[in-house]
Design an enzyme around this catalytic site. Structure first.
Site, PDB file in Angstrom:
ATOM      1  N   LEU A 176       0.814  -1.205  -0.127  1.00 19.44           N
ATOM      2  CA  LEU A 176      -0.097   0.076   0.093  1.00 19.44           C
ATOM      3  C   LEU A 176       0.931   1.227  -0.127  1.00 19.44           C
ATOM      4  O   LEU A 176       0.456   2.371  -0.700  1.00 19.44           O
ATOM      5  CB  LEU A 176      -0.970   0.039   1.366  1.00 19.44           C
TER       6      LEU A 176
ATOM      7  N   ARG B  90       0.131   4.177  -2.758  1.00 20.07           N
ATOM      8  CA  ARG B  90      -0.167   5.356  -2.328  1.00 20.07           C
ATOM      9  C   ARG B  90       0.552   6.432  -3.112  1.00 20.07           C
ATOM     10  O   ARG B  90      -0.043   7.268  -3.655  1.00 20.07           O
ATOM     11  CB  ARG B  90       0.077   5.662  -0.690  1.00 20.07           C
TER      12      ARG B  90
ATOM     13  N   TYR C  21      -9.612   4.526  -1.533  1.00 21.17           N
ATOM     14  CA  TYR C  21      -8.964   3.300  -1.693  1.00 21.17           C
ATOM     15  C   TYR C  21      -7.350   3.739  -1.404  1.00 21.17           C
ATOM     16  O   TYR C  21      -7.067   4.598  -1.269  1.00 21.17           O
ATOM     17  CB  TYR C  21      -9.046   2.559  -2.901  1.00 21.17           C
ATOM     18  N   GLU C  22      -6.616   2.670  -1.154  1.00 20.72           N
ATOM     19  CA  GLU C  22      -5.216   2.514  -0.767  1.00 20.72           C
ATOM     20  C   GLU C  22      -5.378   3.291   0.727  1.00 20.72           C
ATOM     21  O   GLU C  22      -4.357   3.717   1.169  1.00 20.72           O
ATOM     22  CB  GLU C  22      -4.199   3.391  -1.671  1.00 20.72           C
ATOM     23  N   GLY C  23      -6.317   2.805   1.567  1.00 17.26           N
ATOM     24  CA  GLY C  23      -6.428   3.460   2.739  1.00 17.26           C
ATOM     25  C   GLY C  23      -7.169   4.719   2.848  1.00 17.26           C
ATOM     26  O   GLY C  23      -6.583   5.633   2.037  1.00 17.26           O
TER      27      GLY C  23
END
Length: 598
Positions: A263, A267, A405-407
């Site tokens: 991730l 990011r 998304y991606e946290g």
């Protein structure tokens, strides 16, 4: 060669403009790559916008194949596994310029090249890499990444999917359900996270998926989504799916680590994927605003529209400056580790991990800017912006996912500050020394001399150093009060993160512009100077607001008064910039060029 700052050290060490990498530093090879990718986007993606919006999943798959044939899926993959083996900056710029045609393709591309392929190149054994990576690098196979579950979103390690070892010890049986899986509809390989017995942490597996021999894997229907409509997003169900033991990725219980590091890369690449979208939105908006007349005047000549054009352009320039600064830091760190004898695998892993703070900062900042940019784009188009006939409506819908998304951005905000604190505890970033010094400064008598600010950016850089003191003062005092319990105070962490983000973004733009003014002459950079000053002005404002909010929430009495005085001192300009003037200069430039031109 200047010392390479570690991740997070930008906060406590001064960076010279000569030491930052800017898009103006692209090598000839990178320039050629950029042009090839732009040409691909203009030829294969943008003309088919309507088909993507009509959920033509087959088109997404088809264009992915073409990207594979041209080598775009393998930019970051080492040559021995069929990739181009290019550096991190080239990976970023491929992601940047291929992503602006439609969020649907951008998502498929990002999911495949990032979280779909990277975990194997970074954690796979030699056999796993030889078997799978060449297929992924060329687009013969597509990858998907199965982490999220109905009950496990932001808390990724809480997944319920299980992996059970067979009696003969030769394979695992996977059972469970995953959701929001990008590329599920056309992938041949999945990176699946499951828990073995009662392990604290999940484990990663490489799972092949063949429609004709499903091996207990079934897919849900395609999800109907607000945006990224032609990116295949489905639920994936595993029912006694048999996976050979040699397909475990890294070691047992190491899945959470794989997920987090994959991730990090995802990011910063997500930030890259938002950049060209902003450039295009600005260009569309400028063209429309110069053609559209109201009250017998092109609307681009009205101050109300100039504000928008100037702010959209500025955010795009700043996002680009910060993204490539961090990308080159990562590339240099990887090169340094390879020279020190690390394998490509270790070097890449540690290189990206080193700048995890910057990756989170960029993910948050750029995903929010692209949304604002598209939103203002709709506003400039007026009623037409709300229509599917113009490109703004889909740009706005596609941008929305980037903050999730991606946290989520909330998680990434807390992560950025949390990781900084961890680095300080480990002694990788000395926060304590500078924070103590700031405390002493607050007790001392302030200097009333006005420094000589005649040199370009001397006042702005002085301002940046004061903003860093603001962060150290606010976060330092909160940490002193709450210690290890700090993570329970999410609102304070988020406010601290906003201060951190604004410092990094503002400083990146100033350093890029200063570097270019020194080599190309100040006159050639007058608009970039205006953008850097405009962004900093907003950053100071935001930092003052977040600093105040924090101080009045955790301090009281004399301490509160002292911190608020410090805040006032650290956010005060000697000479305020003329904001209207700066915006007009920026807007006039993009109007004259009729596009985003930096």
């Amino acid at each position: 060669m200047a010392e390479l700052l570690r991740g997070g050290q930008f906060l406590v060490k001064e960076t010279n403009c000569e030491d930052v990498f800017t898009p103006e530093d692209f090598t000839e090879e990178q320039q050629m790559m950029k042009e090839a990718v732009m040409e691909f986007n203009d030829r294969e993606i943008i003309p088919h916008k309507a088909r993507f919006e009509a959920k033509d999943y087959a088109l997404t798959e088809d264009v992915m194949r073409k990207a594979g044939e041209l080598g775009f899926l393998g930019v970051a993959v080492p040559e021995e596994f069929g990739g181009l083996g290019m550096g991190f900056v080239s990976t970023m710029l491929t992601c940047d310029y291929i992503s602006s045609g439609t969020g649907s393709f951008s998502t498929a591309f990002g999911a495949h090249t990032g979280i779909g392929t990277m975990p194997i190149t970074l954690y796979g054994t030699q056999e796993q890499k030889e078997k799978y990576v060449p297929k992924l690098a060329t687009g013969e196979w597509f990858g998907a990444y199965c982490l999220t579950e109905p009950g496990a979103g932001s808390d990724a390690n809480s997944g319920k999917t299980t992996a059970e070892l067979s009696a003969d010890g030769k394979s695992y049986k996977i059972n469970g359900q995953k959701m929001w899986i990008s590329n599920a509809g056309f992938c041949r390989l999945m990176i699946v996270f499951a828990r073995i017995e009662g392990d604290k942490n999940i484990t990663g597996f490489i799972v092949e998926y063949d429609k004709d021999n499903a091996n207990g894997i079934t897919l849900g229907e395609e999800e109907h989504k607000l945006g990224i409509r032609a990116s295949s997003t489905r639920q994936v169900f595993f029912n006694d799916t048999v996976v050979p033991v040699e397909n475990m990725l890294a070691g047992r219980g190491e899945g959470f680590k794989i997920a987090m590091n994959a991730l990090n890369v995802g990011r910063i690449k997500l930030a890259a994927a938002c950049l060209d979208s902003q450039r295009r939105v600005v260009t569309h908006a400028v063209k429309y605003a110069t053609e559209r007349k109201q009250f017998k005047t092109p609307i681009a000549d009205f101050g109300a529209i100039k504000v928008k054009l100037a702010e959209m352009t500025t955010d795009a320039y700043v996002g680009e400056s910060a993204s490539y600064r961090a990308a080159k830091n990562i590339e240099d760190r990887i090169a340094m580790r390879v020279e020190a004898g690390n394998t490509h695998q270790e070097a890449e892993l540690k290189g990206v991990e080193e700048y995890a703070i910057e990756c989170s900062i960029l993910k948050v900042a750029v995903s929010e800017d692209v949304q604002n940019c598209a939103d203002e784009g709709i506003q400039i188009f007026g009623g037409m912006g709300f229509s599917e006939e113009t490109p703004m409506e889909s740009a706005w819908r596609d941008a929305r996912i980037a903050r999730i998304y991606e946290g989520t951005n909330e998680i990434n905000r807390m992560l950025s500050v949390g990781m900084l604190i961890k680095k300080a505890m480990k002694g990788h970033v000395d926060l304590l020394g500078p924070a103590t010094k700031v405390q002493e400064d607050l007790m001392g008598i302030p200097s009333f001399e006005t420094p000589d600010f005649s040199e370009l950016f001397s006042e702005e850089k002085h301002m940046i150093s004061k903003l860093k003191k603001t962060f150290l003062m606010v976060a330092g005092s909160a940490l002193q009060k709450y210690g290890a319990d700090m993570e329970k105070h999410q609102q304070l962490l988020i406010a601290a993160a906003d201060i951190l983000i604004e410092i990094y973004m503002a400083e990146s733009a100033i350093l890029r512009t200063e570097k270019n003014a020194k080599r190309f002459g100040e006159d050639s950079q007058s608009v970039q100077i205006a953008m850097s000053k405009l962004y900093l002005y907003h950053a100071v404002d935001k930092i003052e607001e977040k600093g105040k909010e924090s101080i009045i929430s955790f301090a009281e009495g004399d301490e509160q008064r002292m911190l608020l005085m410090g805040l006032k001192r650290f956010t005060k300009y000697a000479n305020y910039p003329d904001i209207v003037d700066l915006r007009n200069e920026i807007a006039e430039k993009v109007k004259a060029e009729n596009k985003y031109c930096f």
